[in-house]
Scaffold this active site. Structure first.
Site, mmCIF file in Angstrom:
data_model
loop_
_atom_site.group_PDB
_atom_site.id
_atom_site.type_symbol
_atom_site.label_atom_id
_atom_site.label_comp_id
_atom_site.label_asym_id
_atom_site.label_seq_id
_atom_site.Cartn_x
_atom_site.Cartn_y
_atom_site.Cartn_z
ATOM 1 N N HIS A 262 -41.454 67.015 -1.162
ATOM 2 C CA HIS A 262 -41.300 67.123 0.553
ATOM 3 C C HIS A 262 -39.791 66.829 0.857
ATOM 4 C CE1 HIS A 262 -41.866 67.240 4.724
ATOM 5 N NE2 HIS A 262 -42.861 67.912 4.221
ATOM 6 N N ASP A 313 -50.363 70.614 1.463
ATOM 7 C CA ASP A 313 -50.607 71.889 0.809
ATOM 8 C C ASP A 313 -51.504 71.597 -0.377
ATOM 9 O OD1 ASP A 313 -49.900 73.481 2.751
ATOM 10 O OD2 ASP A 313 -47.846 73.556 1.949
HETATM 11 N N1 CMC Z 1 -42.204 70.361 -8.869
HETATM 12 C C1 CMC Z 1 -41.095 69.933 -9.698
HETATM 13 N N2 CMC Z 1 -40.027 69.346 -9.406
HETATM 14 C C2 CMC Z 1 -39.948 69.266 -8.026
HETATM 15 C C3 CMC Z 1 -40.734 69.770 -7.085
HETATM 16 C C4 CMC Z 1 -41.975 70.305 -7.562
HETATM 17 N N3 CMC Z 1 -42.719 70.601 -6.552
HETATM 18 N N4 CMC Z 1 -40.103 69.324 -5.909
HETATM 19 C C5 CMC Z 1 -39.023 68.853 -6.110
HETATM 20 N N5 CMC Z 1 -38.883 68.749 -7.238
HETATM 21 C C6 CMC Z 1 -37.674 68.165 -8.059
HETATM 22 C C7 CMC Z 1 -36.520 69.111 -7.860
HETATM 23 O O1 CMC Z 1 -36.598 69.967 -9.380
HETATM 24 C C8 CMC Z 1 -35.372 68.378 -7.871
HETATM 25 O O2 CMC Z 1 -35.097 67.695 -9.014
HETATM 26 P P1 CMC Z 1 -33.470 67.633 -9.824
HETATM 27 O O3 CMC Z 1 -32.785 66.959 -8.547
HETATM 28 O O4 CMC Z 1 -33.590 67.170 -10.978
HETATM 29 O O5 CMC Z 1 -33.040 69.187 -9.764
HETATM 30 C C9 CMC Z 1 -35.732 67.323 -6.856
HETATM 31 O O6 CMC Z 1 -37.108 67.207 -7.178
HETATM 32 C C10 CMC Z 1 -35.194 67.781 -5.626
HETATM 33 O O7 CMC Z 1 -36.008 68.796 -5.151
HETATM 34 P P2 CMC Z 1 -35.376 69.781 -4.150
HETATM 35 O O8 CMC Z 1 -35.996 71.146 -4.432
HETATM 36 O O9 CMC Z 1 -33.832 69.742 -4.210
HETATM 37 O O10 CMC Z 1 -35.882 69.215 -2.865
HETATM 38 P P3 CMC Z 1 -36.088 70.016 -1.473
HETATM 39 O O11 CMC Z 1 -36.092 68.934 -0.509
HETATM 40 O O12 CMC Z 1 -34.930 71.156 -1.298
HETATM 41 O O13 CMC Z 1 -37.479 70.646 -1.810
HETATM 42 C C11 CMC Z 1 -39.833 71.470 -1.682
HETATM 43 C C12 CMC Z 1 -38.666 70.488 -0.975
HETATM 44 C C13 CMC Z 1 -40.989 71.227 -0.859
HETATM 45 C C14 CMC Z 1 -39.103 72.751 -1.265
HETATM 46 C C15 CMC Z 1 -39.847 71.215 -2.881
HETATM 47 O O14 CMC Z 1 -40.450 69.869 -3.061
HETATM 48 C C16 CMC Z 1 -40.750 72.193 -3.501
HETATM 49 O O15 CMC Z 1 -40.432 73.485 -4.077
HETATM 50 N N6 CMC Z 1 -42.149 71.807 -3.688
HETATM 51 C C17 CMC Z 1 -43.281 72.957 -4.181
HETATM 52 C C18 CMC Z 1 -43.474 73.814 -3.032
HETATM 53 C C19 CMC Z 1 -44.364 73.115 -1.941
HETATM 54 O O16 CMC Z 1 -45.375 72.681 -2.394
HETATM 55 N N7 CMC Z 1 -43.966 73.553 -0.806
HETATM 56 C C20 CMC Z 1 -44.841 72.989 0.431
HETATM 57 C C21 CMC Z 1 -43.870 71.839 1.008
HETATM 58 S S1 CMC Z 1 -44.622 70.923 2.458
HETATM 59 C C22 CMC Z 1 -45.415 72.011 3.492
HETATM 60 C C23 CMC Z 1 -44.761 72.827 4.078
HETATM 61 O O17 CMC Z 1 -43.467 72.977 4.329
HETATM 62 O O18 CMC Z 1 -45.312 74.001 4.497
#
Ligand code: CMC
Length: 376
Positions: A262, A313
């Site tokens: 998140h 989710d």
């Molecule tokens: N699976 C694997 N690795 C992850 C995940 C994940 N779900 N989420 C974050 N990471 C890792 C990512 O690879 C990165 O690692 P590194 O720094 O080594 O490259 C690190 O954690 C930071 O990730 P980020 O993508 O830069 O973080 P963000 O704040 O931009 O992303 C997020 C937040 C929600 C987009 C991401 O956690 C994600 O893609 N999650 C899966 C999709 C998901 O479940 N979305 C629903 C979000 S909550 C409800 C909503 O908003 O609707």
């Protein structure tokens, strides 16, 4: 770009609005709407009370809730033209795409469509909340070759949704679980889809245009679309005994696992904790406990290996599945909850509006002379 300003990718940590709607404490994993803790609202309030709280800033008194309930029920039917449109849509169209179009069509029919004053916006928010639920269920029935189920005037918002979807009156635990999940999804500060609705509102467009844009943003798998993806992950794993092997591979291949991580919560998403308990109960009641067991084991393995937390989710997927909601309706259901927050944010944005217009940091070619076509 403006002198002295710096690029913030994904606008992480940027504060773009003052809001009295939702207090999101990411460091401590706490969430409250209008000062009321989400846990208390999910357990004790109805979705109707929560929508009222978001639009008016206070929980309704008994008489106010009665009047509001009457208005919501009166707003449930959708225009005939919309039901006829659903019959024309190709059967395999993603229901979120249909919902986005449905919101735009509802705007064509709404008597207050272009009136952006508060009273008109509250009326439109009331109509959209009821009509979106009816539209989601009517489209689902029509794509299956069934007649839409007319709304039941004697059921609450959540129970009526399940009734319009299946034609069966839901059990009281199922209706309560669904009601609480709508509350948990109702509002979440400046998430991507809500921010989208604020951007559209800031141009002095109108509520239906803003909500249609919000539906488009919610659809993506990094946002609301994650719930459907979680269920597909659980299908892919298949059995509890396969979770270990799946998790090891997912970690080794750096696979992005939907339902984990998140932007704001780093210690834990309070909604996930509540949904976990609800999913356990619903999976047990439905005789499909393995989806809950798989989800818990996957949560533990991924958290231990990568420190990632399950988000809202994650446990909503086995919960919705065991309530009999088709997987491609998970995101429309989230929209049916989030409509309360989208519309509250739209109302709030109008009350203190300034055009939302950030800058881009130009990284393209330096200024150069135009080359006529024949000389290229
Ligand atoms: N699976 C694997 N690795 C992850 C995940 C994940 N779900 N989420 C974050 N990471 C890792 C990512 O690879 C990165 O690692 P590194 O720094 O080594 O490259 C690190 O954690 C930071 O990730 P980020 O993508 O830069 O973080 P963000 O704040 O931009 O992303 C997020 C937040 C929600 C987009 C991401 O956690 C994600 O893609 N999650 C899966 C999709 C998901 O479940 N979305 C629903 C979000 S909550 C409800 C909503 O908003 O609707």
């Amino acid at each position: 770009m403006t002198e002295g300003s710096s690029l913030i990718r994904g606008l992480e940590g940027v504060v773009a609005a003052e809001t009295a709607l939702c207090d999101l404490d990411g460091a401590h994993g706490r969430l409250a709407y209008g000062g009321y803790d989400i846990d208390e609202l999910a357990r004790q309030a109805t979705f109707e009370e929560v929508a009222y709280l978001l639009w008016h800033g206070e929980l309704p008194k008994a008489g106010q809730l009665d009047q509001f309930t009457i208005a919501l029920i009166a707003a449930r039917p959708i225009p005939d033209a919309l039901a006829k449109t659903f019959a024309l849509v190709p059967k395999k169209t993603d229901p979120m795409r249909v919902l986005q179009a449905a919101v735009a069509i509802l705007g064509m029919d709404d008597p207050d469509a272009t009136d952006n004053w508060r009273a008109a916006n509250v009326r439109k928010a009331t109509r959209l909340t009821s009509q979106m639920a009816t539209a989601i269920c009517a489209h689902h029935r029509i794509r299956q070759g069934q007649e839409p189920v007319p709304p039941a005037r004697d059921l609450g918002h959540a129970a009526n949704f399940l009734y319009m979807l299946t034609g069966q009156r839901p059990s009281s635990p199922a209706a309560k679980a669904f009601d609480a999940s709508l509350t948990l999804y109702a509002e979440h500060e400046l998430n991507a889809s809500t921010f989208t609705t604020r951007v559209v509102t800031s141009t002095q467009s109108d509520m239906h245009s803003a909500v249609a844009a919000g539906v488009g943003a919610l659809k993506g798998p990094l946002h609301g679309g994650a719930g459907e993806a979680v269920m597909h992950t659980l299908f892919e794993i298949g059995e509890v005994a396969n979770v270990d092997r799946f998790s090891e591979q997912a970690v080794a291949t750096k696979r992005r696992l939907m339902g984990f991580g998140h932007r704001v919560y780093k210690a834990g998403d309070p909604r996930a904790a509540i949904l976990r308990g609800m999913a356990e109960e619903a999976c047990r009641q439905s005789g499909q406990f393995k989806w809950y067991e798989m989800a818990v084991k996957l949560h533990e393995r991924i958290n231990a290996a990568k420190g990632l937390i399950p988000n809202v989710d994650f446990y909503s997927a086995p919960l919705f599945y065991s309530l009999g909601i088709p997987v491609d309706l998970f995101t429309p259901v989230i929209a049916a909850g989030r409509i309360a927050g989208w519309t509250a944010n739209i109302i709030e944005q109008y009350e203190d509006n300034r055009l939302i217009r950030p800058r881009g940091d130009y990284v393209g070619p330096k200024r150069r002379a135009y080359v006529p076509l024949r000389s290229r």
